[in-house]
Design a protein around this motif. Sequence first.
Motif, PDB file in Angstrom:
ATOM      1  N   SER A 116       0.829  -1.207   0.000  1.00 46.23           N
ATOM      2  CA  SER A 116       0.000   0.000   0.000  1.00 46.23           C
ATOM      3  C   SER A 116       0.857   1.247   0.000  1.00 46.23           C
ATOM      4  N   LEU A 117       0.365   2.268  -0.680  1.00 47.14           N
ATOM      5  CA  LEU A 117       0.981   3.586  -0.679  1.00 47.14           C
ATOM      6  C   LEU A 117       0.085   4.509   0.133  1.00 47.14           C
ATOM      7  N   ASN A 118       0.714   5.410   0.895  1.00 48.65           N
ATOM      8  CA  ASN A 118      -0.044   6.285   1.778  1.00 48.65           C
ATOM      9  C   ASN A 118      -0.021   7.736   1.308  1.00 48.65           C
ATOM     10  N   CYS A 119      -1.139   8.424   1.487  1.00 46.73           N
ATOM     11  CA  CYS A 119      -1.249   9.859   1.193  1.00 46.73           C
ATOM     12  C   CYS A 119      -1.965  10.508   2.379  1.00 46.73           C
ATOM     13  N   LYS A 145     -10.743  10.463   6.725  1.00 48.26           N
ATOM     14  CA  LYS A 145     -10.781  11.915   6.890  1.00 48.26           C
ATOM     15  C   LYS A 145      -9.388  12.545   6.881  1.00 48.26           C
ATOM     16  N   LYS A 146      -8.340  11.719   7.048  1.00 45.12           N
ATOM     17  CA  LYS A 146      -6.992  12.279   7.122  1.00 45.12           C
ATOM     18  C   LYS A 146      -6.028  11.690   6.119  1.00 45.12           C
ATOM     19  N   GLU A 147      -6.395  10.554   5.504  1.00 50.72           N
ATOM     20  CA  GLU A 147      -5.454   9.943   4.584  1.00 50.72           C
ATOM     21  C   GLU A 147      -6.164   9.074   3.547  1.00 50.72           C
ATOM     22  N   SER A 148      -5.393   8.765   2.526  1.00 53.24           N
ATOM     23  CA  SER A 148      -5.870   7.867   1.485  1.00 53.24           C
ATOM     24  C   SER A 148      -4.793   6.812   1.263  1.00 53.24           C
ATOM     25  N   PHE A 149      -5.239   5.631   0.885  1.00 56.04           N
ATOM     26  CA  PHE A 149      -4.317   4.555   0.564  1.00 56.04           C
ATOM     27  C   PHE A 149      -4.570   4.087  -0.858  1.00 56.04           C
ATOM     28  N   LEU A 150      -3.469   3.758  -1.520  1.00 55.87           N
ATOM     29  CA  LEU A 150      -3.558   3.113  -2.825  1.00 55.87           C
ATOM     30  C   LEU A 150      -2.989   1.707  -2.638  1.00 55.87           C
TER      31      LEU A 150
END
Lengths: 112, 112
Positions: free
Chosen positions: A20-23, A68-73
């Motif tokens: 997973s990649l984090n944003c 609400k604070k991050e997205s994952f790919l």
Amino acid sequence: EDQVTQSPEALRLQEGESSSLNCSYTVSGLRGLFWYRQDPGKGPEFLFTLYSAGEEKEKERLKATLTKKESFLHITAPKPEDSATYLCAVQDPDNAGNMLTFGGGTRLMVKP
Amino acid sequence: DAGITQSPRYKITETGRQVTLMCHQTWSHSYMFWYRQDLGHGLRLIYYSAAADITDKGEVPDGYVVSRSKTENFPLTLESATRSQTSVYFCATEDRASYEQYFGPGTRLTVT
């Protein structure tokens, strides 16, 4: 001021090794969170838009999720052709001009 | 039916010269953008346009001029190029229904 931070900066995977990649983002308001793929020497290619927490989108081996604070790919069973830089961006309705604020990107390398 | 095209794709110019980068879209999207991409800074907005004859500054507008006399074209001019303007420049348009932005292939500009 809006901020977008992506981690890790670089990721090496073996073919078939899911990850997973984090944003992580800080915005006063979120109109949308966007994922792009960028290959060397090319422009960013649109992948997904997420508009609200809890939303998920899928495309082939990729799945994007939003809180609400991050997205994952999430990348499931990646192939060498998935190697690219993945960019995350947010659009804050309080910013003039529909500006996208981008993170620094995650450079993904998938080895056969 | 290419969507967004940019020209030239590569340009080398000297300090102090005027340079114009061209952007053309076939979708008739009202919003258009110019971003620059630099190592360590990611993608940053230079100027945007909400419609023909409506333009405004983005995050890093100094040294650049834009115009938009027709919906489909959005040229970016460097009036007196400086070495700090060496970068990759991307034009983008926005689908107003989804807020998704689509990028062109980029222009790599080197100022010597």
